[in-house]
Design an enzyme around this catalytic site. Structure first.
Site, short mmCIF file in Angstrom:
data_model
loop_
_atom_site.label_atom_id
_atom_site.label_comp_id
_atom_site.label_asym_id
_atom_site.label_seq_id
_atom_site.Cartn_x
_atom_site.Cartn_y
_atom_site.Cartn_z
N LYS A 190 0.86 -1.19 0.00
CA LYS A 190 0.00 0.00 0.00
C LYS A 190 0.90 1.24 0.00
O LYS A 190 1.86 1.31 0.75
CB LYS A 190 -0.90 -0.03 1.25
CG LYS A 190 -2.19 0.73 1.07
CD LYS A 190 -3.26 0.29 2.06
CE LYS A 190 -4.51 1.11 1.86
NZ LYS A 190 -5.67 0.57 2.56
N GLU A 217 -20.07 -5.47 8.95
CA GLU A 217 -21.08 -4.72 9.69
C GLU A 217 -22.18 -5.62 10.23
O GLU A 217 -22.69 -5.41 11.34
CB GLU A 217 -21.69 -3.62 8.81
CG GLU A 217 -20.75 -2.45 8.51
CD GLU A 217 -19.74 -2.73 7.42
OE1 GLU A 217 -19.82 -3.82 6.78
OE2 GLU A 217 -18.85 -1.88 7.19
N ARG A 248 -25.99 -2.12 5.56
CA ARG A 248 -25.71 -3.54 5.41
C ARG A 248 -26.39 -4.39 6.48
O ARG A 248 -26.65 -5.56 6.27
CB ARG A 248 -24.20 -3.76 5.57
CG ARG A 248 -23.37 -3.38 4.42
CD ARG A 248 -23.18 -4.58 3.56
NE ARG A 248 -22.78 -4.23 2.23
CZ ARG A 248 -21.60 -4.52 1.71
NH1 ARG A 248 -20.71 -5.14 2.44
NH2 ARG A 248 -21.35 -4.21 0.47
#
Ligand code: TPP
Length: 620
Positions: free
Chosen positions: A279, A364, A392
């Protein structure tokens, strides 16, 4: 410039392979320069440059399809498909989206924004391709963070028995926004380090063999090692399921990536290519601070330091401080995040109370049911989550928390318009989807002190309760108005007659502005802070209805199922003698852009509200 030779999809195929590394460097330089001005998702994009190049070299777009999970890493894809000019207006109103959009380009095959959807969508496209007798390659690109989301496993479970080609690329940078968490992350990490791990073990054999207990100990270790080996043979988990595993591959080596993608294209089943990336690759500040550069504000390219100094605390900071205090006072308080410890402000709590903090990954649904379990176990769980991501977990809120009336607290950040991330991230539905659930209670603070007071109220409430607050600077006006939070009661701010403004949370500030203008016009006006969206303050509304001719409800939520609708239904049912004007977000998705501009566009800014009030006053 090599980039000048790339004007549209597939132009990259004209670049000499010798120049791939130079092209990757140009792309990185371009991304850093552009994002330093506009802001955007930098780290994930810098990590996916070679992977995107390889995909564009091995595939034929737009016939072949790439589905980018979350979609925040699709900038190089946009660059390679003729959207270079778009970067000046990246994430700006009317400009290019920061996520894939089918309406933006035929090369964007699926709109994303929320995580863990790419394998399901890709599998659907595979089935459609086969049923229609088409011949195209379909590739889902998913990060290791997004692979912590349940949907990804539901899709893998389905893809496992496929007898036709489907490529899944696992872009593993060992990071979600923050450090990735959980067993799968650990498993992938084992693969990353398996060779080194076995080498170390081998070293240990020789050291032990020379001691007097040498042989039996070594035999024992051998047995252990064999079973360990099973665990660390790359990709066994996927292979056992029936998905071919290829890798791990160096995600910054374009030639290797092309080779492995071509190899995957030949398979007649689902294939997962495990690609190792870094990253922030190539830009030191982003490599060193991956969480900060996940979604970056404009910054100085030399130093990586944000250009704008943060002057005031935002609501997330206020929540963070309150949680620290509450955590100290009551050890039953526990905090849960779905992969957003930084974004939700729980980082400090996680350091102070590591045993009472849970980062469950991008999950979630699990977060909410897990919280329900914690509540049954006698704790006071606070689920800190963004409004759009809690969408969600609607069923978990209903089925696991509210039916059992469990004392779970939902701290809903980014409620209202969020701006540059656009339609997938606007937090404009929570009042509607939560209001419809029996036993749920909903509050919204007008300023930073009220957020703190409401959190204190919530942790001693004893039933499901949500408070929602917006992105950005915490309002520090109306400091003098701090009456104790009372269940189901609104707060009177200025009381007169004729026009009553009844505002929810962030809209109280707008209400103040509207109030001031109406006063300048010489009108009588009342301003009320709703505080509770569920239950609404019926007694308060009844009183307002008898002393005012117009009641204006104001909320940063869609009209359908929102606060205004509840007030209107109550007034209708009770025959209250008042005209009601509902100020809310219209029944449409709100695109990306500056929040102030968006508010004007959808008619919830001061001017639009005044205009509508004048229109209605002409009629009453
Ligand atoms: C359902 C959902 N929850 C939370 C987020 C916020 N979010 C955006 S990207 C991200 C991390 C994704 O990690 P990974 O898939 O590994 O991609 P990387 O950024 O590391 O390239 C998170 C948590 C989201 N987009 N969707």
């Amino acid at each position: 410039m090599l980039l000048d030779q790339i004007q549209k999809a597939n132009d990259i195929k004209n670049i000499n392979p010798r120049d791939y590394a130079a092209l990757a460097a140009e792309i990185r330089d371009f991304l850093v320069r552009k994002i330093s001005v506009t802001g955007g998702h930098l780290g994930s994009n810098l990590g996916a440059v070679e992977l995107t190049m390889a995909l564009h070299l091995a595939l034929n777009l737009p016939e072949d399809k790439i589905i980018w999970d979350v979609g925040h890493q699709s900038y190089t894809h946009k660059l390679l498909t003729g959207r270079r000019e778009g970067f000046d207006m990246l994430k700006k109103y009317g400009g290019m989206s920061g996520f894939p959009k089918r309406k933006e380009s035929p090369c964007d095959s699926f709109d994303t924004g929320h995580s863990s959807t790419s394998i399901s969508a890709g599998l659907g496209m595979v089935k459609a391709r086969d049923l229609r007798g088409e011949n195209r390659t379909i590739v889902s690109v998913i990060g290791d963070g997004s692979l912590t989301g349940g949907m990804a496993y539901e899709a893998l479970n389905n893809a496992a028995r496929l007898e036709t080609n489907f490529i899944i690329i696992l872009n593993d940078n060992n990071m979600s926004i923050s450090e990735n968490v959980g067993g799968v992350s650990k498993y992938l990490n084992n693969i990353r380090t398996s060779n080194a791990y076995l080498d170390v073990k081998d070293g240990i054999y020789y050291a032990i063999r020379n001691t007097k207990y040498g042989d039996p100990v070594v035999a024992g270790i051998r047995r252990a090692k064999n079973s360990l080996k099973q665990l660390v043979i790359p990709g066994m988990y996927f292979e056992d399921m029936g998905i071919t595993y290829l890798g791990p591959v160096d995600g910054h080596d374009t030639a290797s990536l092309i080779r492995v993608i071509n190899e995957a294209k030949r398979r007649k089943n689902a294939v997962i290519i495990h690609v190792l990336t870094k990253k922030g690759k190539g830009y030191a500040p982003a490599e060193n601070h991956p969480a900060r550069f996940h979604g970056a504000e404009p910054f100085d390219v030399q130093t990586g330091v944000p250009l704008k100094k943060k002057m005031k605390a935002n609501y997330t900071d206020v929540f963070s401080t309150v949680m620290m205090k509450l955590g100290q006072r009551d050890e039953k308080i526990v905090a849960i995040t779905a992969a957003m410890p930084d974004g939700t402000g729980l980082k400090r709590f996680s350091h102070a109370y590591p045993d009472r903090f849970f980062d469950v990954g991008i999950a979630e649904q699990h977060a909410v049911t897990f919280a329900a379990g914690l509540a049954v176990g006698g704790l006071k769980p606070v689920v800190a989550v963004y409004s759009s991501f809690l969408q969600r977990a609607y069923d978990q809120v209903l089925h696991d928390v509210c039916i059992q009336n469990l004392p779970v607290i939902f701290a809903i950040d980014r409620a209202g318009l969020v701006g540059s991330d656009g339609e997938t991230h606007q937090g404009i539905f929570d009042l509607s989807y939560l209001s419809s659930i029996p036993n749920m209670h909903i509050m919204a603070p007008k300023n930073k002190w009220e957020l703190s007071d409401m959190m204190k109220f919530a942790v001693s409430f004893g039933a499901p309760i949500a408070l929602r607050y917006p992105r950005g600077e915490a309002y520090d006006g109306l400091a003098a108005f701090r009456a104790p939070v009372a269940y189901g009661r609104s707060e009177m701010i200025y009381e007169e007659k004729d026009i009553a403004l009844l505002a929810v949370g962030s809209m109280v500030k707008t209400g103040e502005e509207v109030y001031a203008d109406l006063k300048k016009e010489g009108r009588f006006c009342t301003l009320v802070n709703a505080r509770f969206v569920k239950p609404i303050d019926e007694e308060g509304i009844r009183k307002l209805a008898h002393t005012h001719k117009l009641l204006v409800t104001m909320e940063e939520n869609v009209e359908s199922g929102g606060f205004g609708e509840r007030v209107r239904t109550f007034a209708d049912d009770n025959g209250l003698p008042v005209r009601i004007l509902t100020i809310a977000v219209p029944d449409e998705y709100v695109e990306h852009g500056n929040v102030d501009l968006l508010k004007q566009e959808i008619g919830i800014d001061k001017e639009s509200i005044l205009k509508r009030i004048h229109e209605v006053l002409g009629e009453v």
